[in-house]
Design a protein around this motif. Structure first.
Motif, PDB file in Angstrom:
ATOM      1  N   ALA A 135      56.675  39.998  36.884  1.00 59.72           N
ATOM      2  CA  ALA A 135      58.501  40.926  37.998  1.00 59.72           C
ATOM      3  C   ALA A 135      58.081  41.471  38.837  1.00 59.72           C
ATOM      4  N   ALA A 136      56.867  41.803  38.922  1.00 58.06           N
ATOM      5  CA  ALA A 136      56.691  41.914  40.694  1.00 58.06           C
ATOM      6  C   ALA A 136      56.174  41.193  42.167  1.00 58.06           C
ATOM      7  N   HIS A 137      56.365  39.772  41.176  1.00 56.19           N
ATOM      8  CA  HIS A 137      55.467  38.632  41.783  1.00 56.19           C
ATOM      9  C   HIS A 137      54.163  38.758  41.596  1.00 56.19           C
ATOM     10  N   LEU A 138      53.148  39.383  41.147  1.00 59.82           N
ATOM     11  CA  LEU A 138      51.681  39.762  41.516  1.00 59.82           C
ATOM     12  C   LEU A 138      51.122  39.044  40.647  1.00 59.82           C
ATOM     13  N   ALA A 139      51.906  38.621  39.966  1.00 52.59           N
ATOM     14  CA  ALA A 139      50.378  37.437  38.430  1.00 52.59           C
ATOM     15  C   ALA A 139      49.879  36.365  39.514  1.00 52.59           C
ATOM     16  N   ASN A 140      48.552  36.075  38.781  1.00 51.11           N
ATOM     17  CA  ASN A 140      47.759  35.137  39.248  1.00 51.11           C
ATOM     18  C   ASN A 140      47.834  35.705  41.272  1.00 51.11           C
ATOM     19  N   THR A 141      47.555  36.585  41.669  1.00 49.98           N
ATOM     20  CA  THR A 141      46.900  37.329  42.611  1.00 49.98           C
ATOM     21  C   THR A 141      45.551  38.242  42.397  1.00 49.98           C
ATOM     22  N   LEU A 142      45.095  38.127  43.505  1.00 48.20           N
ATOM     23  CA  LEU A 142      44.221  39.425  43.902  1.00 48.20           C
ATOM     24  C   LEU A 142      44.944  40.944  44.278  1.00 48.20           C
ATOM     25  N   THR A 143      45.598  40.942  44.612  1.00 47.00           N
ATOM     26  CA  THR A 143      46.457  41.759  44.630  1.00 47.00           C
ATOM     27  C   THR A 143      46.915  43.162  43.067  1.00 47.00           C
ATOM     28  N   GLY A 144      46.929  42.313  41.789  1.00 43.72           N
ATOM     29  CA  GLY A 144      46.958  42.417  40.997  1.00 43.72           C
ATOM     30  C   GLY A 144      46.616  42.852  40.124  1.00 43.72           C
ATOM     31  N   LEU A 145      45.745  42.056  40.597  1.00 43.65           N
ATOM     32  CA  LEU A 145      43.429  42.417  39.711  1.00 43.65           C
ATOM     33  C   LEU A 145      43.468  43.812  40.094  1.00 43.65           C
ATOM     34  N   ILE A 146      43.445  43.928  41.342  1.00 46.54           N
ATOM     35  CA  ILE A 146      43.074  45.399  41.821  1.00 46.54           C
ATOM     36  C   ILE A 146      43.911  46.767  41.666  1.00 46.54           C
ATOM     37  N   LEU A 147      45.336  46.298  41.101  1.00 50.59           N
ATOM     38  CA  LEU A 147      46.255  47.392  40.915  1.00 50.59           C
ATOM     39  C   LEU A 147      45.269  47.630  39.161  1.00 50.59           C
TER      40      LEU A 147
END
Length: 279
Positions: A135-147
């Motif tokens: 929903a936050a468009h953070l899937a498949n990103t390093l930012t999502g993993l960091i959070l």
């Protein structure tokens, strides 16, 4: 004389147990490292034997160099681990300062809420986490993993740092307030430097689960551009054949940062535990 003999026997037994535990801990690392430079046939025929001139084979490390993408996986793991580690230490210390320094109605309840995060595995909420990242468009990103890793490490960090924060002298903080320092300056200038032993403990306990994790990279960031070392190692696992030389080389390279971290921070880790960082 009898008392001295009993003391010596207990000391000897203690060192024997510690030596046995050390061998169990170091043994697998040494086994992986020495088999990573052996030929495939030698790995299966004599896995416990040391490499010899006839069995030495660096094809696994050559495969990592030739693949080219492994350096990117290693960089991704480094970026995610270091960024999440800094976030956990900074935000955890700030929360610990607030919980230990200020008294408010929900102080104990807030501390309990964070403590629950230690008892409940974050992986139970994988589906919900994935939905939020999508929903936050953070899937498949390093930012999502960091959070996600920051949220995973905060409960334990807050617990450790809160207990240690209580040992910091109140006179020091009050002296800063009398001199006109703001609460932020008191925290960053006076309190934070005194937390180095506890922060070392948090760093070790936080980095290892993040660096070794396969679950969240596999589910939240499986793309080629966001693969970590643990996930990237799967490229050497085939349905019918596995490149064991390359796999062991990947594991050896992946172990190096963890071992290096422990060698650098081991003294601070022991000091932090001995000082009451964990209770």
């Amino acid at each position: 004389m009898a008392h001295a003999r009993r003391s010596y026997a207990r000391l000897l037994a203690t060192h024997a147990v510690l030596l046995f535990y050390t061998l169990i801990s170091i043994g697998p690392i040494v086994l992986i490292a020495m088999n990573s430079i052996k030929s495939r046939s030698a790995i299966f025929s004599a896995p416990l034997a040391w490499p010899s001139p006839s069995t030495v084979d660096f094809s696994g490390y050559a495969a990592l160099v030739e693949d080219g993408s492994f350096a990117g996986y290693f960089l991704n793991s480094t970026v995610v681990t270091v960024t999440a580690l800094i976030a956990v230490i900074v935000f955890g210390a700030m929360a610990a300062f607030a919980l230990s320094e200020y008294r408010f109605k929900l102080n104990a309840l807030t501390g309990l809420y964070f403590a629950i995060g230690i008892m409940i595995p974050i992986r139970l909420g994988t589906v919900g986490i994935l939905e939020m990242l999508v929903a936050a468009h953070l899937a498949n990103t390093l930012t999502g993993l960091i959070l996600v890793y920051t949220a995973q490490g905060l409960p334990l960090a807050i617990f450790i740092l809160t207990e240690y924060m209580k040992t910091v002298s109140s006179d020091l903080k009050n002296a800063g307030r009398i001199d006109g320092l703001s609460e932020y300056r008191i925290f960053f200038w006076l309190v934070l430097p005194l937390l180095r032993p506890a922060m070392t403990t948090v760093a070790v306990f936080t980095m290892i689960p993040i660096w070794n994790d396969l679950w969240f990279p596999l589910i939240l960031a499986p793309g080629e551009a966001t693969k970590t070392v643990t996930l990237g190692a799967q490229i050497f696992l085939g349905q019918y054949e596995t490149d064991w030389n390359a796999m062991l080389a990947v594991l050896t390279v992946g172990i190096v940062p963890i071992v290096a971290l422990y060698l650098v921070l081991s003294r601070g880790l022991i000091r932090g535990i001995a000082s009451g960082a964990i209770k």
